[in-house]
Write a protein that holds these residues in place. Structure first.
Motif, PDB file in Angstrom:
ATOM      1  N   GLY A 134      34.822  31.555  39.129  1.00 17.56           N
ATOM      2  CA  GLY A 134      36.013  30.732  38.927  1.00 17.56           C
ATOM      3  C   GLY A 134      35.686  29.266  38.722  1.00 17.56           C
ATOM      4  O   GLY A 134      36.024  28.670  37.695  1.00 17.56           O
ATOM      5  N   SER A 179      35.204  27.233  35.029  1.00 16.59           N
ATOM      6  CA  SER A 179      36.084  26.069  34.876  1.00 16.59           C
ATOM      7  C   SER A 179      35.282  24.817  34.556  1.00 16.59           C
ATOM      8  O   SER A 179      35.685  24.003  33.717  1.00 16.59           O
ATOM      9  CB  SER A 179      36.897  25.859  36.155  1.00 16.59           C
ATOM     10  OG  SER A 179      37.739  26.959  36.401  1.00 16.59           O
ATOM     11  N   THR A 191      42.694  33.610  34.464  1.00 14.74           N
ATOM     12  CA  THR A 191      42.687  33.938  35.887  1.00 14.74           C
ATOM     13  C   THR A 191      42.016  35.291  36.096  1.00 14.74           C
ATOM     14  O   THR A 191      42.099  36.176  35.245  1.00 14.74           O
ATOM     15  CB  THR A 191      44.117  33.994  36.457  1.00 14.74           C
ATOM     16  OG1 THR A 191      44.838  35.051  35.824  1.00 14.74           O
ATOM     17  CG2 THR A 191      44.846  32.689  36.226  1.00 14.74           C
ATOM     18  N   HIS A 192      41.365  35.433  37.223  1.00 17.67           N
ATOM     19  CA  HIS A 192      40.585  36.636  37.504  1.00 17.67           C
ATOM     20  C   HIS A 192      40.318  36.675  38.999  1.00 17.67           C
ATOM     21  O   HIS A 192      40.689  35.759  39.734  1.00 17.67           O
ATOM     22  CB  HIS A 192      39.257  36.597  36.734  1.00 17.67           C
ATOM     23  CG  HIS A 192      38.502  35.327  36.944  1.00 17.67           C
ATOM     24  ND1 HIS A 192      37.565  35.175  37.929  1.00 17.67           N
ATOM     25  CD2 HIS A 192      38.594  34.117  36.332  1.00 17.67           C
ATOM     26  CE1 HIS A 192      37.083  33.947  37.902  1.00 17.67           C
ATOM     27  NE2 HIS A 192      37.700  33.275  36.939  1.00 17.67           N
ATOM     28  N   ASP A 216      41.767  27.804  35.699  1.00 15.95           N
ATOM     29  CA  ASP A 216      42.813  28.782  35.971  1.00 15.95           C
ATOM     30  C   ASP A 216      44.063  28.565  35.129  1.00 15.95           C
ATOM     31  O   ASP A 216      44.889  29.474  35.006  1.00 15.95           O
ATOM     32  CB  ASP A 216      43.203  28.739  37.454  1.00 15.95           C
ATOM     33  CG  ASP A 216      42.161  29.370  38.353  1.00 15.95           C
ATOM     34  OD1 ASP A 216      41.166  29.900  37.822  1.00 15.95           O
ATOM     35  OD2 ASP A 216      42.328  29.325  39.585  1.00 15.95           O
ATOM     36  N   PRO A 234      38.002  36.472  42.421  1.00 17.47           N
ATOM     37  CA  PRO A 234      36.893  35.577  42.771  1.00 17.47           C
ATOM     38  C   PRO A 234      35.578  36.292  43.065  1.00 17.47           C
ATOM     39  O   PRO A 234      34.599  35.650  43.420  1.00 17.47           O
ATOM     40  CB  PRO A 234      37.411  34.867  44.023  1.00 17.47           C
ATOM     41  CG  PRO A 234      38.290  35.862  44.681  1.00 17.47           C
ATOM     42  CD  PRO A 234      38.930  36.657  43.562  1.00 17.47           C
TER      43      PRO A 234
END
Length: 471
Positions: free
Chosen positions: A190, A194, A182-183, A178, A185
């Motif tokens: 996510g 990552s 960012t987006h 993040d 969920p």
């Protein structure tokens, strides 16, 4: 705080940390060679290196909760989208254990200058909204295990490291997760993306810190992962727009199946983590010999398939033989009729890899290490296990390793003749010629080569790894 001194290679990063625990407010200053910022959407590390998030917001509040509840809605154990006429949408995802399930609940539209935190929304607001959307069905929540309120935003940092545009130096500060993208969920990506970020960066940092590779290898992190993060943002943007659109107002409405179902099917490869494709570079070769393994595409994740381990006739997935241990892998697929006897293509390859000065195994493995400490070679034959003479296998495929010098029996495989599928057919391996598939430590395919492509294999690794003695 964080600052970088690009004029030195000796611990160029200075970090000031503030204690938020027992000694509240106490600060400590550290110097480091490398810093990785995994500090979320409001990343201090990103701000310190001049990174900025660019994108847009949907100005839509959503809630998410993992709950234990009773309901008369019959499909609560299905993955489903509930769309009401004018109250919004709910996404239901069953969780493990048979009772727990997750609900994403559409709440209120936000004004362009409004943040979700100003609304003071709670889990009670979510439960009430869920009942409005599900009407005439109802939901009786017994326990909320976890919940959160968020607003949808699709934002991407302009870079994932501290090197300014146009500068010619190696990076020493990185952001992941993040902190750089960012987006919403709802695509369930996510944590997945990552971890892909940090797996990509992790093996490269290990190579540099242990003297396996030059620090210039770290330049590839931002280049590779930014493209994939952009793909995530674009996919999630479309996903969120489709989910939030009222009935009849989505571009997928009337397409022969519900828009949610269509979007979910089209994104199966993406949500499964198999859509990543790294562009040609020093780490992913040009697809010169791609036709030798049409189902193992260079730049994509190594695609597993069933095999039988020759030493004990055990059925297994070839991909499960690899661990996340920072090693490169070469999977050598034997051509038709190629067995374990001396003079076969597999034998010649193994002998060259083990003894020739130009071999990447010889050039990049240190004298005090096991022969597979950096490059793990495995072979897959077309015959069944009972047709192969294990005692005739080349020594590289049955090395003696470790403190006690015990023989490794887990490097030779054959096709699964017990009904689970033939890896040569399933993955498009050329039966007549066979091939080598080179796989990176993060399990992405780096190269496909003929079994006698010794010079190409040597040149490929020379472009990444430092020879022994050059560290």
């Amino acid at each position: 705080e964080l600052s970088v001194d690009p004029a030195t290679d000796d611990h160029p990063v200075t970090v000031t940390l503030e204690n938020t625990g027992i000694n509240l407010g106490e600060t400590r200053t550290l110097r480091a060679n490398y810093v990785v910022g995994c500090d979320g959407a409001r990343s201090t590390v990103r701000k310190a290196i001049g990174g900025q998030l660019h994108g847009d917001a949907a100005h839509q509040a959503w809630g998410v909760m993992d709950i234990l509840a009773n309901t008369d809605f019959p499909d609560v154990r299905h993955k489903c989208l509930i769309t009401s006429s004018n109250e919004g949408n709910i996404l239901i995802l069953p969780r493990e254990g048979g009772y727990l399930f997750r609900m994403y609940v559409e709440l209120d539209k936000l004004k362009p200058d409004e943040r979700v935190s100003t609304r003071n929304l709670t889990q009670e607001h979510m439960i009430a909204a869920a009942n409005r959307i599900m009407k005439p069905y109802t939901i009786d929540v017994k326990e909320v295990v976890w919940w959160s309120i968020y607003e949808i935003g699709h934002r991407l940092s302009d870079r994932f490291d501290d090197v300014p545009e146009g500068a010619d130096r190696n990076p020493c500060v990185f952001t992941a997760g993040d902190a750089c993208h960012t987006h919403s969920p709802k695509a369930g990506q996510g944590m997945n993306v990552s971890m892909q970020d940090t797996f990509n960066l992790g093996w490269k940092l290990i190579h540099v810190l242990t003297g396996r590779a030059d620090a210039s290898l770290l330049r590839s992190y931002s280049k590779e992962r930014w493209v994939e993060a952009k793909r995530l943002i674009d996919t999630d943007h479309a996903w969120s727009r489709i989910m939030s659109a009222p009935p009849g107002q989505s571009e997928l409405d009337g397409a022969g199946m519900p828009r949610f179902q269509k979007q979910f099917i089209e994104n199966l490869e993406f949500t499964g983590g198999l859509a990543v494709k790294y562009d040609p570079s020093a780490l992913t070769a040009q697809p010169v010999h791609q036709d030798l393994a049409s189902g193992q595409q260079i730049g994509r994740r190594f695609h597993s398939a069933p095999v039988v381990r020759v030493a004990d006739a055990m059925q297994m997935q070839l991909g499960h033989a690899a661990e996340a241990d920072g090693r490169w892998r070469i999977y050598a697929f034997a051509g038709e009729g190629d067995g374990s006897d001396a003079g076969s293509a597999i034998h010649k390859l193994a002998d060259w890899l083990e003894h020739d000065p130009a071999s990447p195994v010889v050039r990049h493995t240190r004298k005090d290490e096991d022969i597979d400490a950096l490059i793990d070679v495995r072979a897959i034959f077309q015959q069944s296990f009972d047709q192969l003479a294990y005692e005739n296998m080349p020594t590289l495929l049955k090395p003696k390793k470790g403190k006690l010098g015990l023989q490794d029996y887990e490097k030779v495989f054959c096709t699964d003749h017990k009904g689970m599928g033939d890896i040569f057919d399933m993955r498009g391996i050329d039966r007549a010629k066979g091939c080598m598939i080179v796989v990176r430590p993060d399990q992405y395919i780096a190269n496909v080569l003929p079994l006698d492509g010794y010079a190409e294999l040597s040149a490929f690794f020379d472009g990444i790894l430092l020879p022994v003695g050059a560290e």
